[in-house]
Scaffold this active site. Structure first.
Site, PDB file in Angstrom:
ATOM      1  N   SER A  11       0.821  -1.206   0.000  1.00 47.01           N
ATOM      2  CA  SER A  11       0.000   0.000   0.000  1.00 47.01           C
ATOM      3  C   SER A  11       0.861   1.264   0.000  1.00 47.01           C
ATOM      4  O   SER A  11       1.622   1.505  -0.928  1.00 47.01           O
ATOM      5  CB  SER A  11      -0.948  -0.041   1.198  1.00 47.01           C
ATOM      6  N   ASP A  61      -2.433   6.191  -3.566  1.00 44.47           N
ATOM      7  CA  ASP A  61      -1.312   5.551  -2.864  1.00 44.47           C
ATOM      8  C   ASP A  61      -0.736   4.454  -3.745  1.00 44.47           C
ATOM      9  O   ASP A  61      -1.136   4.298  -4.902  1.00 44.47           O
ATOM     10  CB  ASP A  61      -1.744   5.027  -1.494  1.00 44.47           C
ATOM     11  N   ASP A  84      -0.941   1.252  -4.120  1.00 41.71           N
ATOM     12  CA  ASP A  84      -1.771   0.251  -4.795  1.00 41.71           C
ATOM     13  C   ASP A  84      -3.108   0.827  -5.245  1.00 41.71           C
ATOM     14  O   ASP A  84      -3.987   0.091  -5.696  1.00 41.71           O
ATOM     15  CB  ASP A  84      -1.977  -0.980  -3.923  1.00 41.71           C
ATOM     16  N   ASP A  99      -5.779   2.061  -3.843  1.00 42.70           N
ATOM     17  CA  ASP A  99      -7.082   1.788  -3.237  1.00 42.70           C
ATOM     18  C   ASP A  99      -7.519   2.940  -2.328  1.00 42.70           C
ATOM     19  O   ASP A  99      -8.553   2.854  -1.674  1.00 42.70           O
ATOM     20  CB  ASP A  99      -7.092   0.465  -2.477  1.00 42.70           C
TER      21      ASP A  99
END
EC number: 5.4.2.10
Length: 445
Positions: free
Chosen positions: A101, A240, A242, A244
Site C-alpha cells: 500500500s 497511494d 496500490d 485503493d
C-alpha cells in the site's frame, strides 16, 4: 494470536519473515488448498504494484499455487481494486495483490480476495493460517497448475471504472494534476481521466522499483499541492501505491481528506435518491465534524473499528453503499467490492462538473473539530490493562463527555498504542492526549 495476517493481509519488510519468497510460496500452497472447492479447474489471479520485490514474491506465489493444482493468471502491475474486479469477472477462485500500500518500497504485502471479489473473512484467514503450519498436500504430476499472463487486463479495468459514470458525464475543460505515487495505477489512472476528456498533468508515473510512495502519493502530498497551484489546475488527486485510496487537493492547494469526500458523496447521493442505508459507514477515526454534518443532512454515521474490511462488513450488513476511512479509502459498493481511489476520484470530479463551482467551495463540506493523534511505542506487555492507564483513560473520557471523543487502540502492525482525541476545545484535546500518553509511557517504562 495470528502469526501471519494483520489488519490487511500479510505485510512486512522484504526478505525478512514473513515477507520472504519461502513464506510466499507456502501462502500460495495454503491459500490454494483452502480454495480448492468443487471439481472445476481452479484459477487464481495475481497482480502487483511496482516494488522491486514483486518479481520475487510473484514467482514464489506462482510456484505455490501451481504445486497444489491451481492455474495462475498473472496481470502485472495493477491497482488492488482491479484485482478484486478481475477475480470476480474471470470467475476465479482467488485473487492476490502483492503490495504494501502506502509503505516504502522495501516493504511488501500479500492481500487476498475471495471468488466474490471481497477481502477474506477472519475465518478464511484463520483457516489459511492453520494450513501454513501443516504439511501441504501437493497435486500429482498430471494435475499441476499452469501459469499464463494476460495483456488486456488494464483495459478491462479502465472500462469498468469509466462505467461508474453516466455516459453523459465528461471532464472536458478540467485540468487535473494526478499523482500516482509511482505505483500500481501509474498507467491506468491517467488513461481513465484522459479518455473522459480531462487535461491531465501526471506526476509519480515513472516507477523504477524503489521510488513507490517516495515523496509522492497520498501520504506525501506536498508535491501535488505545489503542482496544482503552479499549473493552475482545477483540482489535484493523489493515489497511494496500490491505488485503493486517494487524497484530493483543491485549486488553492488545500488538502481534502476522506471524511470530506465521504460527506460530499454521501450528501449528494442522498439528494439524488441514490444513497442506501440512510447514511455512511466510517471508522472510529473519522472526525466528529463529519458526523455532525451528516446529521444536519438527515443522515447517520455508522462507525466501525479501523480497517476498510470492517467498514465493508458493516456496509454489507446494513445495506449501505458509501463508506470509507479518513485516510482516503473510499468504498462505493454499487461499483466495487473494495476501496478504489480512481473510481472515487471520478465521483468527486463528476460532482465538480455538475456543481460548476471551484473545488475549494465544493469539497469543504464541514469544518472538522480539532483532532489529535499520538502514538506511544512500548516494549512488551499489555499497557491498556494497567490500572493507571485505565484511570487516565477514564479521566479523559470524563473531560470530553458531550464535547468530543476519545479513541485508544493498539496498532495492528506495530508495538504502538494509538491515542486519539477530538473535541471543540483544542487545548483540552491536547491535554487529554498527553495525559494518556504519559500514563502509557510510565506503565511500560
Amino acid at each position: 494470536m495470528r502469526k501471519f495476517f494483520g489488519t490487511d493481509g500479510i505485510r512486512g519488510l522484504t526478505n525478512k519473515a514473513p515477507m520472504t519468497a519461502e513464506v510466499a510460496m507456502r501462502v500460495g500452497m495454503a491459500a490454494g488448498a483452502h480454495f480448492l472447492r468443487g471439481d472445476h479447474k481452479h484459477r487464481v489471479v495475481i497482480g502487483k504494484d511496482t516494488r522491486l520485490s514483486g518479481y520475487m514474491l510473484e514467482n514464489a506465489l506462482v510456484a505455490g499455487f501451481t504445486s497444489v493444482g491451481m492455474d495462475v493468471v498473472q496481470v502485472g502491475p495493477m491497482p488492488t481494486p482491479a484485482i478484486a474486479m478481475l477475480t470476480r469477472s474471470m470467475r476465479a477462485d482467488l485473487g492476490v495483490m502483492l503490495s504494501a500500500s502506502h509503505n516504502p518500497y522495501y516493504d511488501n504485502g500479500i492481500k487476498l480476495f475471495g471468488p466474490d471479489g471481497y477481502k477474506l473473512s477472519d475465518e478464511d484467514e484463520a483457516q489459511i493460517e492453520h494450513l501454513l503450519t501443516v504439511e501441504p498436500v501437493l497435486a500429482d504430476p498430471a494435475h499441476i497448475g499452469r501459469a499464463k499472463r494476460i495483456d488486456d487486463a488494464r483495459g478491462r479495468y479502465i472500462h469498468a471504472v469509466k462505467q461508474s459514470l453516466p455516459e453523459s458525464v465528461r471532464l472536458d475543460g478540467l485540468r487535473i494534476v494526478l499523482d500516482c505515487a509511482n505505483g500500481a495505477a501509474y498507467n491506468s489512472a491517467p488513461t481513465v481521466f484522459w479518455e473522459l476528456g480531462a487535461d491531465v498533468v501526471a506526476i509519480g508515473v515513472e516507477p523504477n522499483g524503489t521510488n513507490i510512495n517516495d515523496k509522492c502519493g497520498s501520504t506525501a502530498p506536498a508535491l501535488l499541492q505545489e503542482t496544482v497551484v503552479a499549473s493552475g489546475a482545477d483540482i489535484g488527486v493523489a493515489l497511494d501505491g496500490d491505488a485503493d485510496r486517494l487524497i484530493v487537493v483543491d485549486e488553492k492547494g488545500k488538502l481534502v481528506d476522506g471524511d470530506q469526500i465521504m460527506g460530499l458523496i454521501g450528501a449528494s447521493w442522498a439528494r439524488q435518491g441514490r444513497l442506501k442505508g440512510g447514511g455512511v459507514v466510517a471508522t472510529v477515526m473519522s472526525n466528529l465534524g463529519l458526523e455532525r454534518f451528516l446529521e444536519g443532512e438527515g443522515l447517520r454515521l455508522e462507525r466501525t473499528k479501523v480497517g476498510d474490511r470492517y467498514v465493508l462488513e458493516r456496509m454489507k450488513e446494513g445495506g449501505f453503499n458509501v463508506g470509507g476511512e479518513q485516510s482516503g479509502h473510499m468504498i462505493l459498493s454499487d461499483h466495487a467490492t473494495t476501496g478504489d481511489g480512481t473510481l472515487a476520484a471520478l465521483q468527486v470530479l463528476a460532482e465538480l462538473v455538475a456543481a460548476e463551482k471551484p473545488a475549494s467551495e465544493l469539497l469543504h463540506q464541514f469544518d472538522p473539530v480539532p483532532q489529535l493523534l499520538k502514538n506511544v511505542r512500548f516494549a512488551g506487555g499489555k499497557p491498556l490493562e494497567n490500572k493507571d492507564v485505565i484511570a487516565a483513560i477514564a479521566e479523559g473520557e470524563a473531560a470530553l463527555n458531550g464535547r468530543g471523543r476519545l479513541v485508544i487502540r493498539p496498532s495492528g502492525t506495530e508495538p504502538l498504542i494509538r491515542v486519539m482525541a477530538e473535541g471543540d476545545d483544542a487545548g483540552e484535546v491536547e491535554r487529554v492526549v498527553d495525559m494518556i500518553c504519559d500514563a502509557v509511557r510510565t506503565a511500560t517504562a
